[in-house]
Design a protein around this motif. Structure first.
Motif, PDB file in Angstrom:
ATOM      1  N   ARG A   1      57.059  25.705  64.904  1.00  0.00           N
ATOM      2  CA  ARG A   1      55.974  24.769  65.190  1.00  0.00           C
ATOM      3  C   ARG A   1      56.398  23.769  66.273  1.00  0.00           C
ATOM      4  N   SER A   2      57.613  23.276  66.160  1.00  0.00           N
ATOM      5  CA  SER A   2      58.095  22.326  67.160  1.00  0.00           C
ATOM      6  C   SER A   2      58.191  22.981  68.529  1.00  0.00           C
ATOM      7  N   MET A   3      58.640  24.229  68.551  1.00  0.00           N
ATOM      8  CA  MET A   3      58.734  24.946  69.817  1.00  0.00           C
ATOM      9  C   MET A   3      57.340  25.137  70.423  1.00  0.00           C
ATOM     10  N   GLY A   4      56.349  25.404  69.600  1.00  0.00           N
ATOM     11  CA  GLY A   4      54.985  25.552  70.092  1.00  0.00           C
ATOM     12  C   GLY A   4      54.452  24.261  70.682  1.00  0.00           C
ATOM     13  N   GLU A   5      54.772  23.131  70.038  1.00  0.00           N
ATOM     14  CA  GLU A   5      54.328  21.841  70.557  1.00  0.00           C
ATOM     15  C   GLU A   5      54.989  21.533  71.897  1.00  0.00           C
ATOM     16  N   LEU A   6      56.289  21.848  72.036  1.00  0.00           N
ATOM     17  CA  LEU A   6      56.978  21.631  73.310  1.00  0.00           C
ATOM     18  C   LEU A   6      56.372  22.491  74.414  1.00  0.00           C
TER      19      LEU A   6
ATOM     20  N   VAL B   1      64.460  32.664  72.397  1.00  0.00           N
ATOM     21  CA  VAL B   1      65.446  33.707  72.111  1.00  0.00           C
ATOM     22  C   VAL B   1      66.282  33.335  70.888  1.00  0.00           C
ATOM     23  N   ILE B   2      66.675  32.055  70.822  1.00  0.00           N
ATOM     24  CA  ILE B   2      67.483  31.603  69.682  1.00  0.00           C
ATOM     25  C   ILE B   2      66.675  31.685  68.387  1.00  0.00           C
ATOM     26  N   VAL B   3      65.410  31.285  68.440  1.00  0.00           N
ATOM     27  CA  VAL B   3      64.551  31.343  67.250  1.00  0.00           C
ATOM     28  C   VAL B   3      64.361  32.780  66.789  1.00  0.00           C
ATOM     29  N   ALA B   4      64.163  33.692  67.739  1.00  0.00           N
ATOM     30  CA  ALA B   4      63.990  35.099  67.375  1.00  0.00           C
ATOM     31  C   ALA B   4      65.254  35.646  66.725  1.00  0.00           C
ATOM     32  N   GLU B   5      66.417  35.265  67.264  1.00  0.00           N
ATOM     33  CA  GLU B   5      67.681  35.740  66.687  1.00  0.00           C
ATOM     34  C   GLU B   5      67.898  35.157  65.301  1.00  0.00           C
TER      35      GLU B   5
ATOM     36  N   ALA C   1      56.937  22.279  78.489  1.00  0.00           N
ATOM     37  CA  ALA C   1      58.390  22.450  78.470  1.00  0.00           C
ATOM     38  C   ALA C   1      58.756  23.926  78.532  1.00  0.00           C
ATOM     39  N   ASP C   2      59.906  24.210  79.129  1.00  0.00           N
ATOM     40  CA  ASP C   2      60.409  25.586  79.210  1.00  0.00           C
ATOM     41  C   ASP C   2      61.176  25.888  77.918  1.00  0.00           C
ATOM     42  N   VAL C   3      60.629  26.735  77.099  1.00  0.00           N
ATOM     43  CA  VAL C   3      61.236  27.033  75.793  1.00  0.00           C
ATOM     44  C   VAL C   3      61.709  28.481  75.707  1.00  0.00           C
ATOM     45  N   ARG C   4      61.936  29.116  76.872  1.00  0.00           N
ATOM     46  CA  ARG C   4      62.306  30.526  76.830  1.00  0.00           C
ATOM     47  C   ARG C   4      63.661  30.744  76.149  1.00  0.00           C
ATOM     48  N   GLU C   5      64.646  29.929  76.486  1.00  0.00           N
ATOM     49  CA  GLU C   5      65.953  30.074  75.840  1.00  0.00           C
ATOM     50  C   GLU C   5      65.852  29.758  74.347  1.00  0.00           C
ATOM     51  N   LEU C   6      65.085  28.716  74.033  1.00  0.00           N
ATOM     52  CA  LEU C   6      64.895  28.362  72.626  1.00  0.00           C
ATOM     53  C   LEU C   6      64.196  29.482  71.870  1.00  0.00           C
TER      54      LEU C   6
END
Length: 673
Positions: free
Chosen positions: A307-312, A324-328, A317-322
């Motif tokens: 949810r926080s990543m979606g808000e960013l 990948v971490i969330v998926a892992e 905001a660029d959340v592409r690296e984040l």
């Protein structure tokens, strides 16, 4: 032992060990009964029983559980006499041993609940003291018939000699195979691994350590003689023992002078010296529960992170690296969940291990001849589910024996075999659901008789019959018995299977042919895969296992059928040429739809009994693992809602039980027709 040591600290370990040995005891008692029915001795089972009772007595003495010490000592004495008699037990002795095992099991369960073990029953102990087992010259007869070597015979007990005799009488061969351990061997075999391998191809009667001349192949001057009974070939046995084929010798001849035998050393001690204890670690269930709670917190935290990543992302905001971490992390959490759930799983076979003794006791109490057939394969389910469903299984079995299976005379008059059959099968229907089937070949159910006793209309089919017998207080028993009547307590069975576990209970019965109960239950009820959907602007979730299919709802193809009795209309949709009733969850929950008419809606299709039902929702939001918290408070429990979950926003999201909703809709439809 120091005065500061509290023996109660060892109680958990004692309970685990005692339960394992009681499982073996129950299995061996059934093996003895099977041999007794064929009028054969059961030396191996009697010997194993003696060892188990000796161990239980020792463990009980260590932790100061004197009532279990008294009962196990009485059983051990009886079994020692039976062992000396060549493994022969009378029916009275077997019944007494089963009562003793049940008494020990009752006290172990009491200790597990934190209560003290009640004193041993004096009449039970007196019964053991009054029963004698006749000791005959079994060993002499076996020795004469098989012409065994005198030195070997001197080291074998009468029960072991009877074991050999029984095997030969069953057209098996009695053989000897020698195994010599040596550090120069390249196969890493030791006496423990050899015993395990040989036991898979032969019945091991005895393992004797012997002294041999010290050579390069036997530097320790020690070898082992395995005495076995088998119907296999010599090559297979030699390969299992890691020996040459010529090392396999029939016990009916002795070609060489026998070596000196260490009379004071027992096989179990030799095994213990090898240091092999199995790759198992005992873990308290409470620790597994703690691990599951920690995993549940991780699942919720991942929702918050998403949810926080979606808000960013919505703020640019660029959340592409984040991402990948969330998926892992999601993948790792799924693997962790799988590992923890595997640790919590118990086999259905172990769950039902006490059922054979239950059926035997019920058969004797009702004076009926009943055989039990079980086929559970490798099916398993979560321990919490197993504990909830077991009382329901026991109730169905009691009903089957008491009022399902007819008496021998009635069955004979009907052209049936005098012995009734109860069959239990289990198999995994999917990755999240187990089907357990309990069936009997008894009298079945007469709908008219059930309706008369329930003072209700005659059911038109098995579905209505199940609804009738699961009403509180309904019973088909003609008289009160020590067990239970068909229908008495069936409301509890339905509540456990359907309401508590979110499963399905199905009845199939044919008069004078038998009755079948199908229990379809989830493998786990704590962390489940679930669909998230929107209704009336509110989010809900429902377990994936309950959904047959998700379909699009084409408003132009929805058919409205007026219902004359209550003035309401029913919607129908077409699915593969079949008309399926369509119900709007918005209307059922009293919510106002937040979507316009031109927005495509979805329907969740569920199967209840033989019928399909579709529940219309606004929009599907996705699929994920959720932590289900049951609604235990009766003041907040609502039909069709099985619990709540947290999707990361801190707000409770209701878990919808579409199966229960479907049952209530079907019942209402049948009542109105």
């Amino acid at each position: 032992m120091s005065a500061g040591v509290d023996l109660k600290d060892f109680l958990a370990g004692f309970l685990a060990e005692a339960e394992d040995h009681l499982t073996q005891v129950n299995g061996n008692l059934l093996a003895v009964e099977d041999s007794l029915s064929r009028k054969e001795a059961s030396p191996r089972a009697v010997r194993d029983l003696f060892r188990s009772m000796h161990t239980i007595k020792g463990l009980s003495g260590m932790v100061g559980i004197e009532p279990i010490v008294d009962i196990s000592h009485a059983m051990e004495t009886l079994l020692r006499n039976a062992d000396n008699a060549g493994g022969r037990l009378s029916a009275d002795a077997l019944d007494l041993l089963m009562k003793g095992a049940a008494a020990i099991e009752e006290r172990v369960r009491s200790l597990g609940r934190g209560n003290p073990a009640k004193p041993a029953s004096k009449p039970l102990l007196d019964s053991f003291g009054a029963l004698e087992v006749e000791v005959g010259g079994v060993g002499t007869r076996v020795e004469a018939s098989l012409e065994l070597d005198a030195t070997l015979v001197a080291k074998l007990t009468p029960a072991e000699l009877e074991h050999i005799k029984t095997g030969v009488a069953a057209h098996k061969r009695a053989l000897r195979v020698d195994f010599t351990p040596s550090p120069t061997r390249t196969d890493d075999l030791n006496i423990t691994s050899v015993r395990e391998r040989v036991s898979k191809v032969a019945e091991i009667v005895r393992v004797l350590p012997i002294s041999v001349a010290e050579t390069a192949s036997a530097p320790g001057g020690l070898s082992f003689v395995l005495l076995v009974v088998t119907d296999g070939d010599d090559a297979t046995l030699a390969a299992a023992a890691g020996a040459a084929p010529e090392a396999v010798v029939p016990l009916t001849r002795a070609d060489t002078p026998p070596p000196e035998v260490f009379a004071e050393e027992e096989p179990d001690e030799a095994d213990a010296a090898s240091g092999a204890r199995g790759n198992f670690v005992r873990v308290d269930v409470a620790r597994l529960d703690d691990s599951l709670e920690a995993l549940s917190a991780l699942v919720v935290n991942r929702f918050k992170l998403v949810r926080s990543m979606g808000e960013l992302s919505s703020r640019g905001a660029d959340v592409r690296e984040l991402a990948v971490i969330v998926a892992e992390s999601g993948r790792q959490i799924r693997e962790l969940r799988s590992a923890i759930m595997r640790m919590r799983m118990v086999s259905v076979r172990s769950l039902l291990e006490r059922v054979p003794l239950l059926v035997r006791g019920l058969g004797r109490a009702t004076k009926k001849s009943v055989q039990l057939a079980m086929n559970t394969g490798d099916a398993a389910l979560d321990k919490s589910v197993a504990e909830r469903v077991f009382p329901a299984i026991v109730h169905l079995i009691r009903n089957a024996v008491d009022h399902g299976i007819e008496s021998p005379s009635v069955r004979r008059a009907m052209g049936k075999s005098e012995e009734g059959t109860i069959r239990i099968t289990a198999h995994q229907r999917s990755n999240s659901q187990l089907e357990l089937v309990i069936e009997d070949d008894g009298r079945g159910m007469n709908r008219k008789e059930v309706a008369q006793r329930a003072r209700a209309p005659v059911p038109k089919n098995d579905i209505q019959l199940l609804d009738l017998i699961t009403r509180s207080g309904v019973s088909t028993a003609e008289k009160v018995t020590t067990t239970s009547g068909r229908g008495l307590g069936m409301d509890i069975v339905k509540r456990v299977v359907v309401a508590e576990l979110g499963g399905e209970l199905v009845l199939e019965t044919t008069e004078n042919k038998g009755t079948v109960f199908r229990l379809r239950i989830p493998l786990s009820i704590t962390i489940v895969d679930a669909f998230t959907f929107l209704c009336g602007g509110e989010r809900f979730v429902t377990p994936v296992a309950a959904i047959e299919e998700i379909v699009d709802v084409d408003a132009a193809r929805v058919v409205k059928v007026p219902r004359s009795r209550r003035g309401r209309e029913t919607k129908l949709i077409e699915r593969r040429g079949q008309a399926v009733p369509l119900f709007s969850l918005d209307d059922m929950f009293g919510l106002t739809s937040s979507t316009t008419l031109d927005v495509a809606r979805k329907a969740l299709v569920v199967r209840r009994r033989a019928d399909l039902l579709a529940f219309e929702v606004e929009r599907m939001l996705g699929q994920q693992e959720v932590v289900v918290r049951p609604l235990a408070d009766p003041l907040v429990r609502v039909a069709g809602v099985s619990g709540a979950t947290d999707l990361g926003d801190g707000k409770p999201t209701l878990v919808v039980d579409l199966a229960t909703l479907g049952d209530s809709l079907l019942a209402a439809r049948e009542a109105s027709t």
